[in-house]
Design a protein around this motif. Structure first.
Motif, PDB file in Angstrom:
ATOM      1  N   GLN A 386       0.827  -1.203   0.000  1.00  0.00           N
ATOM      2  CA  GLN A 386       0.000   0.000   0.000  1.00  0.00           C
ATOM      3  C   GLN A 386       0.865   1.259   0.000  1.00  0.00           C
ATOM      4  O   GLN A 386       0.595   2.213  -0.742  1.00  0.00           O
ATOM      5  CB  GLN A 386      -0.915   0.011   1.228  1.00  0.00           C
ATOM      6  N   SER A 387       1.922   1.257   0.802  1.00  0.00           N
ATOM      7  CA  SER A 387       2.807   2.427   0.866  1.00  0.00           C
ATOM      8  C   SER A 387       3.480   2.676  -0.476  1.00  0.00           C
ATOM      9  O   SER A 387       3.599   3.827  -0.919  1.00  0.00           O
ATOM     10  CB  SER A 387       3.871   2.221   1.945  1.00  0.00           C
ATOM     11  N   THR A 388       3.921   1.610  -1.131  1.00  0.00           N
ATOM     12  CA  THR A 388       4.565   1.751  -2.431  1.00  0.00           C
ATOM     13  C   THR A 388       3.573   2.231  -3.472  1.00  0.00           C
ATOM     14  O   THR A 388       3.877   3.107  -4.294  1.00  0.00           O
ATOM     15  CB  THR A 388       5.195   0.422  -2.872  1.00  0.00           C
ATOM     16  N   ASP A 390       1.064   4.066  -3.074  1.00  0.00           N
ATOM     17  CA  ASP A 390       0.712   5.465  -2.845  1.00  0.00           C
ATOM     18  C   ASP A 390       1.657   6.424  -3.557  1.00  0.00           C
ATOM     19  O   ASP A 390       1.261   7.551  -3.882  1.00  0.00           O
ATOM     20  CB  ASP A 390       0.713   5.765  -1.343  1.00  0.00           C
ATOM     21  N   VAL A 391       2.907   6.007  -3.788  1.00  0.00           N
ATOM     22  CA  VAL A 391       3.877   6.909  -4.410  1.00  0.00           C
ATOM     23  C   VAL A 391       4.159   6.556  -5.861  1.00  0.00           C
ATOM     24  O   VAL A 391       4.937   7.248  -6.525  1.00  0.00           O
ATOM     25  CB  VAL A 391       5.211   6.912  -3.617  1.00  0.00           C
ATOM     26  N   ARG A 432      -6.604   2.497  -7.883  1.00  0.00           N
ATOM     27  CA  ARG A 432      -5.954   2.548  -6.565  1.00  0.00           C
ATOM     28  C   ARG A 432      -6.961   2.222  -5.464  1.00  0.00           C
ATOM     29  O   ARG A 432      -6.673   1.468  -4.527  1.00  0.00           O
ATOM     30  CB  ARG A 432      -5.350   3.940  -6.314  1.00  0.00           C
ATOM     31  N   THR A 433      -8.142   2.820  -5.582  1.00  0.00           N
ATOM     32  CA  THR A 433      -9.184   2.583  -4.581  1.00  0.00           C
ATOM     33  C   THR A 433      -9.603   1.118  -4.577  1.00  0.00           C
ATOM     34  O   THR A 433      -9.781   0.500  -3.513  1.00  0.00           O
ATOM     35  CB  THR A 433     -10.407   3.473  -4.865  1.00  0.00           C
ATOM     36  N   ALA A 436      -6.784  -0.976  -2.945  1.00  0.00           N
ATOM     37  CA  ALA A 436      -6.716  -0.743  -1.502  1.00  0.00           C
ATOM     38  C   ALA A 436      -7.860  -1.446  -0.778  1.00  0.00           C
ATOM     39  O   ALA A 436      -7.661  -2.063   0.283  1.00  0.00           O
ATOM     40  CB  ALA A 436      -6.748   0.754  -1.217  1.00  0.00           C
ATOM     41  N   SER A 549       9.474  -1.868  -2.753  1.00  0.00           N
ATOM     42  CA  SER A 549       9.432  -0.608  -3.503  1.00  0.00           C
ATOM     43  C   SER A 549      10.363  -0.643  -4.698  1.00  0.00           C
ATOM     44  O   SER A 549       9.998  -0.222  -5.804  1.00  0.00           O
ATOM     45  CB  SER A 549       9.819   0.550  -2.573  1.00  0.00           C
TER      46      SER A 549
END
Length: 555
Positions: A386-388, A390-391, A432-433, A436, A549
């Motif tokens: 999720q963190s990856t 996001d960017v 993305r949504t 997630a 990442s």
């Protein structure tokens, strides 16, 4: 009888001191005369005959260097008892790089030089043949790399405080963003040459925060994507000179080219354009003087090359350059970008890669239910994904499959080995949504076995079938094992993947093993596909998140 008179000890000391002083001074003059004879033996004449120094320079400083050579030759220099003449030839730096790196000098370029002054240190690095360049070449003429643009565009860029990192967005978007309606996009030409390379490096540095770029940052997905967006669809021009010329009758707004990277000195030399300095990195064309070593360079020519390089940096000759619009020499030479980084950026400019298209295969068997810190291995994996995500830029593609051994769990041998949590596609806001939301429902299974091999083969087939042109297509498998219980053996998987491989549509396989035993089969697949194979003892540290990442953003 009168005694003999002795000689004063003080007088003897004075005489000895004078003799020693004469010897020292005489010796100094002898050494000086001997040293000077290496450089200028005017008294003895040119007893060793004539010697010529061949100098090859980039065309953008040819006029000034030739003028300096005329001055130098007018002094009738004598070096190591040779009458010296400096001859200057103008050749594009790229042509010289190609000649030396090919292993054979092209006679069409003139006499093979003992001194080469290219457009920038970047060209020196591109030509780094072992033992060819002596020492660290220093600049003789410097000019910033800027954007050559019509003045109306310069004013808009300046008002908007546009940085190097903004250029890819404007290239693919619209200048209406900065108040120029009807202009379309930036239309920045990227012809082959040092200016385009310098601009691409500046964009990469602005995106990554690394100046100069390193091997790691140059391969990062964000950097590759930014440089690719700048290069993809750029107006086609023959060279930088063509890009700096606006056809008669064409207005700035409807011109085929709105901008190109060039030296500030070239922009100010009657192009009709103005220079804009994007905020951020400050690339320069530094024209370093490189002393070359080889069978074609003798000791005298090597010495003269160093002397002439120093002569070019002397104040009188520097005035030739500053009068022509070049900047004053810097106190220290600019940082040097490694050849491997230049090769990577060259590769992206030649073949833009609009991001990574990745399918992630996540093991949900019991091996991923093990606690690592406050969360399970699976929990840490989903958080890192999720963190990856996001960017990751919007032009990247991502899909996620989960797998274990559902057949062992429900006794149905025909059960699917995997579940598609989100199909692989561009990371639009909606996708993305969707990803997630889907990932938030994933939990580990109790079954101890998995079907890693079956899942990997199915994902590979899907990646080849739905190959995304212009992207780096990858599969990332994350496992706590593998504890494969499928009907596909390691040998069969290697054979099947080999049969599916299409050189025109390569799919990279990256593998991350966390806490598990790993697999020679997976390691072989990663190596054969130019992927990475990483084994970690825990998912509860920075190395794990960085590995995910890097796999999802490295082109």
């Amino acid at each position: 009888m009168a005694g003999s008179r002795g000689v004063s000890k003080g007088l003897v000391g004075v005489v000895v001191a004078v003799v020693l002083l004469v010897a020292v001074v005489g010796g100094w003059f002898w050494l000086r005369q001997r040293a000077d004879s290496q450089v200028a033996s005017a008294h003895d004449g040119c007893v060793e005959g004539a010697s010529g120094l061949a100098v090859t320079v980039d065309p953008d400083i040819a006029v000034e260097v030739k003028a300096a050579a005329d001055r130098y030759n007018a002094t009738k220099p004598i070096v190591r008892d040779h009458c010296v003449t400096v001859t200057v030839t103008s050749q594009p730096s790229a042509a010289v790089v190609a000649a030396f790196t090919s292993g054979g000098w092209d006679q069409k370029l003139g006499t093979q030089p003992a001194l080469w002054i290219p457009d920038s240190s970047r060209s020196i690095e591109m030509m780094r043949v072992p033992g060819l360049v002596q020492g660290s070449p220093l600049p003789v003429a410097v000019s910033p790399i800027v954007l050559a643009v019509p003045d109306q565009l310069r004013q808009a860029l300046d008002a908007a405080k546009i940085s190097w990192s903004d250029l890819p967005r404007l290239q693919q978007g619209s200048l209406s963003e900065i108040g120029l309606s009807g202009w379309g996009g930036l239309r920045m030409a990227m012809p082959a040459g040092d200016g385009s390379l310098a601009a691409a490096l500046a964009v990469g540095s602005a995106v990554s925060g690394s100046d100069p770029l390193t091997d790691d940052t140059a391969h990062a997905g964000q950097v590759t994507s930014a440089i690719s967006r700048l290069a993809a669809g750029a107006p086609q021009v023959a060279d930088s000179s063509s890009a700096l010329t606006t056809p008669v009758g064409v207005t700035a707004a409807n011109a085929a080219v709105h901008a190109t990277a060039a030296t500030e000195q070239a922009v100010q030399s009657g192009t009709g354009l103005t220079a804009y300095h994007p905020i951020g990195a400050a690339p320069v064309a530094d024209h370093p003087a490189a002393l070359l070593t080889g069978a074609w360079v003798d000791k005298t020519q090597n010495l003269v090359a160093g002397l002439f390089a120093d002569y070019l940096r002397a104040p009188d000759q520097q005035k030739l350059f500053t009068d022509a619009g070049f900047a004053a020499l810097p106190a220290a030479p600019p940082p040097v970008t490694a050849k491997s980084v230049l090769d990577q950026v060259h590769s992206v400019l030649a073949k833009p890669v609009l991001g990574v298209q990745a399918t992630v295969l996540v093991d949900t068997s019991a091996a991923m239910a093990v606690k690592d810190g406050t969360l399970t291995r699976l929990g840490n994996t989903l958080g890192a994904l999720q963190s990856t995500m996001d960017v990751m830029p919007a032009d990247f593609g991502l899909g996620v499959w989960t797998y274990s051994d559902l057949a062992a769990d429900d006794g149905d041998s025909s059960a699917t080995a995997y579940q598609v949590q989100g199909a692989t596609g561009p990371l639009t806001p909606a996708h993305r949504t969707e990803l997630a939301k889907s990932l938030s429902t994933v939990s580990p299974d109790e079954v101890k076995t998995d079907r890693a091999y079956t899942t990997l083969e199915a994902a590979y087939k899907n990646a080849v079938k739905n190959y995304a042109d212009g992207h780096t297509n990858t599969i990332l498998l994350i496992t706590g094992g593998p504890n494969d219980d499928s009907t596909v053996s390691g040998t069969q998987l290697l054979s099947d993947i080999a049969g599916l491989t299409d050189p025109a549509h390569p799919v990279r396989i990256d593998v991350i093993v966390v806490g598990g035993k790993g697999s020679p089969t997976l390691q072989t697949l990663a190596q054969q596909s130019n992927g990475s194979y990483t084994r970690l003892t825990t998912s509860d540290d920075l190395k794990f998140g960085s590995a995910i990442s890097q796999a999802l953003t490295t082109s």
